[in-house]
Design a protein around this motif. Structure first.
Motif, short mmCIF file in Angstrom:
data_model
loop_
_atom_site.label_atom_id
_atom_site.label_comp_id
_atom_site.label_asym_id
_atom_site.label_seq_id
_atom_site.Cartn_x
_atom_site.Cartn_y
_atom_site.Cartn_z
N ARG A 119 0.85 -1.19 0.00
CA ARG A 119 0.00 0.00 0.00
C ARG A 119 0.88 1.23 0.00
O ARG A 119 1.97 1.23 0.56
N GLN A 120 0.41 2.30 -0.61
CA GLN A 120 1.15 3.55 -0.60
C GLN A 120 0.71 4.35 0.62
O GLN A 120 -0.48 4.50 0.88
N VAL A 121 1.67 4.86 1.37
CA VAL A 121 1.39 5.66 2.55
C VAL A 121 2.10 6.99 2.41
O VAL A 121 3.30 7.04 2.15
N VAL A 127 7.85 12.57 10.21
CA VAL A 127 7.28 11.31 10.71
C VAL A 127 8.05 10.13 10.12
O VAL A 127 8.38 9.18 10.83
N TRP A 128 8.35 10.20 8.81
CA TRP A 128 9.13 9.13 8.18
C TRP A 128 10.50 9.00 8.84
O TRP A 128 10.99 7.89 9.07
N ASP A 129 11.13 10.14 9.15
CA ASP A 129 12.44 10.11 9.81
C ASP A 129 12.35 9.42 11.17
O ASP A 129 13.19 8.59 11.53
N GLY A 141 15.72 -2.27 11.37
CA GLY A 141 15.62 -1.46 10.16
C GLY A 141 14.48 -1.80 9.24
O GLY A 141 14.31 -1.18 8.20
N ASN A 142 13.66 -2.79 9.59
CA ASN A 142 12.56 -3.21 8.73
C ASN A 142 11.35 -2.28 8.98
O ASN A 142 10.60 -2.46 9.94
N VAL A 143 11.17 -1.30 8.11
CA VAL A 143 10.11 -0.30 8.28
C VAL A 143 8.73 -0.93 8.19
O VAL A 143 7.83 -0.61 8.96
N SER A 144 8.54 -1.87 7.26
CA SER A 144 7.23 -2.52 7.13
C SER A 144 6.87 -3.27 8.40
O SER A 144 5.72 -3.19 8.88
#
Length: 166
Positions: A119-121, A127-129, A141-144
């Motif tokens: 999905r695109q977020v 916030v991403w940082d 390090g696994n963002v998902s």
């Protein structure tokens, strides 16, 4: 899972996806657990709707966490997930245990599908940082994986199933 011979990787993926779709259940489902505790022993957790599923812990603060993990482990082996019964039915069934000091606890179950969905977020850069930094520490390090854990946690907190640590 039955597959016709010969089978390709794509046919296996399709079959797995079909089975995952057929297993869909409302998210999250709450199962009632009965918690027993004798002063000289650990807390024991069992589920009237899920015979054979148990959890135990020495610390009261770990009861819910261990119960959630027990459901997750138990259901990972079964294709069919039973529908939880209502509280009055369970209360009647375990009345003897409740009279002896046991208590009921609602335990959420959010199935962990093996099918991942892209999905695109869109979020603010800051916030991403923060997500990237937290993911480095918490999920290698696994963002998902981090976002999945954070979402599950938020769902459970908002439902009052778990409390935030002060």
């Amino acid at each position: 899972m039955e597959l016709e011979q010969p089978c390709s990787i794509n046919s296996i993926k399709t079959k797995i996806k079909e089975e995952a779709i057929n297993r869909k259940v409302p998210y999250p489902m709450n199962y009632l657990a009965i918690v027993h505790h004798d002063p000289a022993s650990c807390y024991g957790v069992s589920f009237p709707d899920v015979p054979g599923c148990f959890a135990a812990t020495d610390k009261a603060t770990d009861i819910l966490k261990n119960a959630i993990a027990a459901l997750d482990d138990y259901f990972s082996d079964f294709a069919e997930i039973p529908q939880p019964r209502d509280i009055e039915t369970i209360r009647t069934e375990v009345a003897g245990d409740l009279a002896q000091g046991a208590y009921l606890l609602a335990v959420p179950y959010i199935p962990r599908d093996t099918i991942k969905e892209r999905r695109q977020v869109n979020l603010e850069r800051g916030v991403w940082d923060a997500i990237d930094e937290a993911a480095k520490t918490l999920t290698n390090g696994n963002v998902s994986e981090f976002l999945g854990l954070a979402a599950r946690n938020e769902i459970l907190v908002r439902q009052g199933q778990i409390a935030l640590d002060d």
